[in-house]
Design a protein around this motif. Structure first.
Motif: not given
Length: 333
Positions: A71-98
């Motif tokens: 939310g703080e760093n994306i300024h170039s495009v409009e992001i929906t709440e669903d996209m925000l939710e999906n990105l945060s879930l996916g990146i958290a999963r990547i951290v655990w997988e690593m």
């Protein structure tokens, strides 16, 4: 573009996150790099901790930090709440997988699988939960947007894994009643871009609809009974009241007591198991009770406790810990 000081593993994590972001949304390199850096920071926090088991609260903390960074760093495009939710879930999963991959690498070379079983198992459970939540968010987003590509099987799988409250919330979020949600599921081509559904799937959907209707009917019946102070169960007559409860039958008489069996023979005197604790694997300076320094437990079987640590069988009972220093992952007991 800002340069980040990463070791090899951290750079691999950052690259994975940036690739994941690019698959879902087009951002500037700077925006993607800042979000990836937040993922690396969370990775470092977990690696540098002495945590033995992870849970939902750890995952949620990671996800909220990543969500905030997006939310703080994306300024170039409009992001929906669903996209925000999906990105945060996916990146958290990547951290655990690593982190999970790091544990596999170290235990594979040092034979410490048993020491890290609970930690690795808890991380895998968090990965599975994140994958399921990501699927639910994606399916719900596609329903809301009316996009194609969602199969009836996927939608049914989503709903069957929900509680009654979650199904009600889903229907409400879509502006639908239970009946309307069922009709959407059964619509095939008209509702979800499917190629129709098979008889088996349609029967499952019908069973789901009937289950929901029965639960709602039971709730309404309970509310009416509370208000009217009477049983609303109908008898065979149309709209008739329920019949009166029958009287209880008489208690049966007690049977005769059986004869006592013969006393068994006395057993031989057995040895006792004695337990001691020590900070050393050889039991040196063993104590009767565990302390903050003890990591090993010794057991001895005999008529009385032995004061010789070599008589005891010593086993590590505390979990190993993960530490991180100078770009290297260490596992200590």
């Amino acid at each position: 573009m800002q340069a980040y000081d990463y070791n090899e593993i951290e750079q691999q994590l950052a690259d994975t996150v940036i690739n994941f972001i690019s698959e879902h949304i087009q951002l500037s390199p700077e925006e993607s790099a800042k979000i990836a850096d937040t993922a690396v920071e969370n990775y470092r926090i977990i690696i540098n901790s002495d945590i033995d088991v992870v849970g939902d609260d750890h995952t949620e903390a990671i996800r909220q930090k990543i969500k905030g960074a997006i939310g703080e760093n994306i300024h170039s495009v409009e992001i929906t709440e669903d996209m925000l939710e999906n990105l945060s879930l996916g990146i958290a999963r990547i951290v655990w997988e690593m982190i999970y991959a790091q544990i596999e690498t170290v235990t594979g070379s040092t034979n410490l699988e048993s020491d890290y079983y609970y930690l690795a198992d808890s991380i895998q459970k968090q990965i599975d939960k994140l994958e399921e939540r990501t699927m639910q968010v994606s399916i719900q987003a596609n329903i809301k947007n009316g996009t194609s590509g969602i199969t009836a099987e996927e939608l049914l799988s989503l709903i069957e894994g929900m509680t009654d409250e979650e199904i009600e919330a889903l229907a409400e979020s879509l502006g639908l009643s239970y009946d309307e949600l069922y009709e959407l599921l059964a619509a095939g081509n008209d509702g979800m871009g499917n190629n129709g559904m098979g008889k088996e799937l349609e029967e499952k959907l019908q069973e789901l609809k009937e289950k929901l209707e029965k639960e709602l009917g039971d709730e309404l019946k309970e509310e009416l009974e509370k208000e009217l102070g009477q049983d609303m169960s109908a008898s065979d007559g149309k709209n008739g009241r329920g019949g009166r409860n029958g009287t209880d039958g008489r208690d049966g008489s007690d049977g005769q007591d059986g004869k006592d069996g013969k006393d068994g023979k006395a057993g031989r005197d057995g040895d006792s198991i004695y337990i001691r604790y020590s900070a050393e694997p050889n039991g040196r300076d063993m104590t009767d009770k565990p302390t903050s320094d003890t990591k090993y437990m010794g057991t001895y079987t005999g008529a009385s406790a032995s004061s010789n640590p070599t008589d005891y069988t010593w086993t590590r009972y505390s979990d190993a810990t993960i530490t991180y220093s100078g770009g290297t992952l260490y596992i200590t007991q």
